[in-house]
Scaffold this active site. Structure first.
Site, short mmCIF file in Angstrom:
data_model
loop_
_atom_site.label_atom_id
_atom_site.label_comp_id
_atom_site.label_asym_id
_atom_site.label_seq_id
_atom_site.Cartn_x
_atom_site.Cartn_y
_atom_site.Cartn_z
CG ASP A 1 -15.26 -9.70 -51.24
OD1 ASP A 1 -14.66 -9.83 -50.16
OD2 ASP A 1 -15.20 -8.65 -51.92
CG ASP B 1 -7.86 -7.58 -55.99
OD1 ASP B 1 -7.39 -6.66 -56.71
OD2 ASP B 1 -7.23 -8.61 -55.70
N GLY B 2 -11.68 -5.80 -53.96
CA GLY B 2 -13.11 -5.70 -53.71
C GLY B 2 -13.69 -4.38 -54.18
CG ASN C 1 -12.37 0.96 -49.21
OD1 ASN C 1 -12.45 1.45 -48.08
ND2 ASN C 1 -12.55 -0.32 -49.42
N PRO C 2 -11.54 4.52 -48.05
CG PRO C 2 -12.84 5.61 -46.45
CD PRO C 2 -12.92 5.01 -47.82
CB THR C 3 -11.11 0.88 -44.68
OG1 THR C 3 -11.71 0.15 -45.77
CG2 THR C 3 -12.17 1.71 -43.98
#
Length: 298
Positions: A274, A67-68, A9-11
């Site tokens: 989430d 975690d998401g 996840n690059p963000t």
């Protein structure tokens, strides 16, 4: 021939995950014959990538993210008959699963430790038709925590969740829960219910000292206090791991539970940080369901 998939996840980590991805790929290349790297662009990508890896019968699936991202990856693996070995590098704000498994919060160190890691069988949770790796929260505190914005998380880390959670303790909104937990019926008014797979909640370790990602149990905590002074006075006990020692806290280690509201009010859950399904919900533990790579010391 061994083949590993790396999901990035690059963000994550303030967009630093992509900076570590090359080091991670180089390390995995030393461990496996072939390494494929995929970057997520939208919600659901990690689940789709992981599910395809099971169908292709890859040797291992790794995730770099918060975690998401880890939750999404596990949801791609959990229902499949063949499940590759799972590994991850924590890159989020809280990283509860990483903390509970003893994985370094320093990405560079966590990557370096992979080559000396060992396999362990880890529990995961199921809520209705989806899976989780950390926690299910219900009520005002989890709702407030879920609304913490990215800037605050980046600036304050886990403290941002603590601050918003503390604010929510002042709210008077209570819910009338009807709970069935391993055959026991509980009816109680509360503002917060938590069900956790591990000892770490919101980045604070040892809230539930008896909990472990390997023990085949979920851990249930309900706060009974309905006055602000009661709720505030419970905080030190919660963060010192004394949840089982106060009559204002209901604590159970369990395998299966059903939770509903007696008045049928719509109340959504918080699952691994989430938004999750609304009550009523069925929650259960899948004992030793995933093979995970952890440091030798664990």
């Amino acid at each position: 021939m061994t083949h590993a998939l790396l999901i990035v996840n690059p963000t994550s980590g303030g967009e630093k995950a992509k900076d570590y991805a090359k080091d991670m790929e180089a390390t995995l290349t030393e461990m496996y014959d072939q390494v494929t790297v995929k970057h997520t662009e939208k919600a659901g990508d990690a689940t789709r990538f992981a599910k395809q890896a099971t169908q292709d019968r890859l040797t291992a699936v790794f995730a770099m993210g918060g975690d998401g991202t880890i939750n999404e990856t596990v949801n791609g693996l959990a229902e499949q008959e063949y499940r590759p070995v799972f590994g991850f590098i924590p890159m989020g704000t809280v990283n509860n699963l990483g903390r509970s498994l003893g994985i370094s919060m320093d990405p560079q160190e966590a990557i370096a430790n992979l080559k000396d890691s060992v396999e362990k069988k880890m529990d995961i949770g199921k809520i209705n038709d989806r899976y989780f790796i950390d926690i299910v929260g219900i009520g005002e505190v989890p709702r407030a925590v879920q609304q913490v914005d990215i800037e605050e998380k980046t600036k304050l880390g886990p403290l941002a969740y603590f601050i918003e959670g503390a604010k929510a303790l002042g709210e008077k909104k209570m819910y009338d829960f009807n709970i069935e937990i391993d055959g026991e019926s509980i009816q109680e008014v509360s503002m917060v219910v938590v069900m956790s797979l591990s000892n770490s909640i919101g980045g604070f370790e040892n809230v539930l000292p008896e909990a472990s990602a390997y023990d085949g149990r979920l851990h249930f905590m309900l706060l009974k206090g309905d006055k602000i002074i009661d709720k505030v006075s419970l905080v030190p006990k919660i963060f010192s791991g004394q949840v089982a020692e106060d009559e204002r806290i209901i604590y159970r280690a369990f395998e299966k539970a059903h939770l509903a509201l007696t008045d049928g009010t719509e109340l959504k859950t918080n699952v691994d940080g989430d938004e999750g399904p609304a009550l009523p919900i069925d929650v259960s533990v899948l004992e030793h369901h995933l093979t995970v790579l952890v440091p030798k010391s664990q």
